[in-house]
Design an enzyme around this catalytic site. Structure first.
Site, PDB file in Angstrom:
ATOM      1  N   LYS A 159       0.873  -1.171   0.000  1.00 55.23           N
ATOM      2  CA  LYS A 159       0.000   0.000   0.000  1.00 55.23           C
ATOM      3  C   LYS A 159       0.908   1.217   0.000  1.00 55.23           C
ATOM      4  O   LYS A 159       1.168   1.826   1.041  1.00 55.23           O
ATOM      5  CB  LYS A 159      -0.876  -0.028   1.256  1.00 55.23           C
TER       6      LYS A 159
HETATM    7  N1  PPE Z   1      -7.494  -3.014  -2.853  1.00 57.23           N
HETATM    8  C1  PPE Z   1      -6.967  -1.777  -2.817  1.00 57.23           C
HETATM    9  C2  PPE Z   1      -6.203  -1.294  -3.984  1.00 57.23           C
HETATM   10  C3  PPE Z   1      -7.145  -0.996  -1.677  1.00 57.23           C
HETATM   11  O1  PPE Z   1      -6.631   0.213  -1.622  1.00 57.23           O
HETATM   12  C4  PPE Z   1      -7.897  -1.502  -0.592  1.00 57.23           C
HETATM   13  C5  PPE Z   1      -8.117  -0.662   0.625  1.00 57.23           C
HETATM   14  C6  PPE Z   1      -8.421  -2.808  -0.680  1.00 57.23           C
HETATM   15  C7  PPE Z   1      -8.187  -3.531  -1.826  1.00 57.23           C
HETATM   16  C8  PPE Z   1      -9.151  -3.445   0.460  1.00 57.23           C
HETATM   17  O2  PPE Z   1      -8.264  -3.765   1.501  1.00 57.23           O
HETATM   18  P1  PPE Z   1      -8.697  -3.794   3.033  1.00 57.23           P
HETATM   19  O3  PPE Z   1      -9.013  -2.408   3.423  1.00 57.23           O
HETATM   20  O4  PPE Z   1      -7.538  -4.355   3.739  1.00 57.23           O
HETATM   21  O5  PPE Z   1      -9.896  -4.679   3.117  1.00 57.23           O
HETATM   22  N2  PPE Z   1      -8.310   0.721   0.366  1.00 57.23           N
HETATM   23  C9  PPE Z   1      -8.175   1.673   1.424  1.00 57.23           C
HETATM   24  C10 PPE Z   1      -8.020   3.081   0.898  1.00 57.23           C
HETATM   25  C11 PPE Z   1      -9.217   3.674   0.247  1.00 57.23           C
HETATM   26  C12 PPE Z   1      -8.985   5.128  -0.055  1.00 57.23           C
HETATM   27  O6  PPE Z   1      -9.765   5.685  -0.837  1.00 57.23           O
HETATM   28  O7  PPE Z   1      -8.069   5.733   0.487  1.00 57.23           O
HETATM   29  C13 PPE Z   1      -9.289   1.540   2.450  1.00 57.23           C
HETATM   30  O8  PPE Z   1     -10.300   0.899   2.181  1.00 57.23           O
HETATM   31  O9  PPE Z   1      -9.139   2.077   3.540  1.00 57.23           O
END
Ligand code: PPE
Length: 304
Positions: A159
């Protein structure tokens, strides 16, 4: 919507006033995207605020940092305690938590190794990412013309702030085309994920989600949903999904910390349908879990 201001932000060990939480314009990460971050939610429960899967999120922050050669000057436990204290100081009952570690001010140029690593944590109240109506009735998506970053371009499981320009382009393309959110394909043309969400498809009662090799972020909500769905008796497989299999699924939904569990009711003008029984069953357990009402998943809550 502007970020709702709270009182303090934690920066490198200090609690500073929200308005004073600033960095220099020559900060390395501002120029080159050399930062790693997390998105975490803290929920209201009858036993007070609880952070959902806090350890897993913090561990992922260190994994992201490792891939970018960053050594965080704080331990995981120090960041956990700083966050909890920050939530207490700001008197929040529920909030989004955004830790970020980034290459700071000092040197310019592409070698980040000589720049300092700064760490900050911010918290603020954040409602439904894709809208309350989206969670209830589903959203409309399109397949993005932008491909999701691939493992030999950038590590999808990190991330990293800079990696999100890929997501930004996909998101804006979707919004300008009148959709709510994008669905991205990987470098092989297989379904990958949303700009900030993992994706699931349900067909004839079986649940599938793209595997790690489909250039996804290993989502913590994705992992939670897989466990909940398995416990509910559904078969869950991590497998490659084609565009066609998504369009002909009975139910499709996104998962993510910000998005929680958001059903998708239409893709590229093709009707998937109203949120279905499998999505609703999983949503029901998930929303009880985060309120501390599911003893089986109490293990995922870290009380502030
Ligand atoms: N894929 C991506 C690319 C991603 O950024 C997230 C989280 C996920 C999948 C889901 O992962 P998890 O949160 O561990 O279930 N995205 C974060 C950022 C969003 C934003 O706009 O900033 C979030 O959901 O917090």
């Amino acid at each position: 919507m502007p970020i709702p201001e709270v009182s303090k932000i934690w920066m490198d060990g200090e609690f500073v006033d929200w308005k004073e939480a600033k960095v220099h314009v020559l900060t390395h990460a501002l120029h080159y995207g050399s930062g790693v971050f997390e998105g975490i939610r803290c929920y209201h429960t009858s036993k007070g605020p609880a952070v959902f899967r806090f350890t897993e999120h913090l561990e992922r922050l260190y994994t992201s940092a490792k891939l970018y050669h960053m050594k965080l000057p704080f331990t995981l436990e120090e960041l956990r305690e700083a966050t909890k204290e920050l939530i207490r100081i700001n008197e929040l009952d529920a909030c989004y938590i955004r830790p970020i570690a980034f290459r700071g001010y000092g040197e310019m140029g592409l070698n980040p190794l000589t720049s300092v690593v700064n760490v900050s944590i911010a918290v603020w109240p954040w409602g439904a990412y894709l809208g309350d109506d989206g969670i209830k009735n589903g959203i409309r998506c399109n397949f993005s013309s932008y491909q999701r970053i691939s493992p030999n371009v950038l590590p999808p499981l990190a991330k990293c702030t800079g990696q999100y320009v890929n997501s930004i382009l996909a998101k804006v393309e979707s919004l300008k085309a009148g959709y709510d959110e994008a669905i991205m394909l990987d470098y092989r043309g297989m379904v990958s994920e949303g700009p900030g969400e993992n994706i699931f498809a349900v067909k004839d009662g079986s649940i599938s989600t793209p595997p790690e090799h489909a250039s996804i972020l290993r989502g913590i909500t994705r992992d939670s949903v897989m466990e909940i769905a398995g416990d509910l008796g559904y078969t869950v497989s991590e497998r490659d999904l084609t565009r066609g299999s998504l369009l002909t699924a009975d139910e499709v939904f996104f998962t993510g910390t910000a998005a929680e569990i958001t059903p998708i009711r239409e893709i590229d003008g093709i009707e998937i349908g109203k949120p279905g029984p499998v999505t609703k069953a999983i949503q029901d357990v998930f929303f009880k879990t985060i309120k501390g009402e599911e003893p089986a998943y109490e293990k995922w809550l870290d009380y502030v």
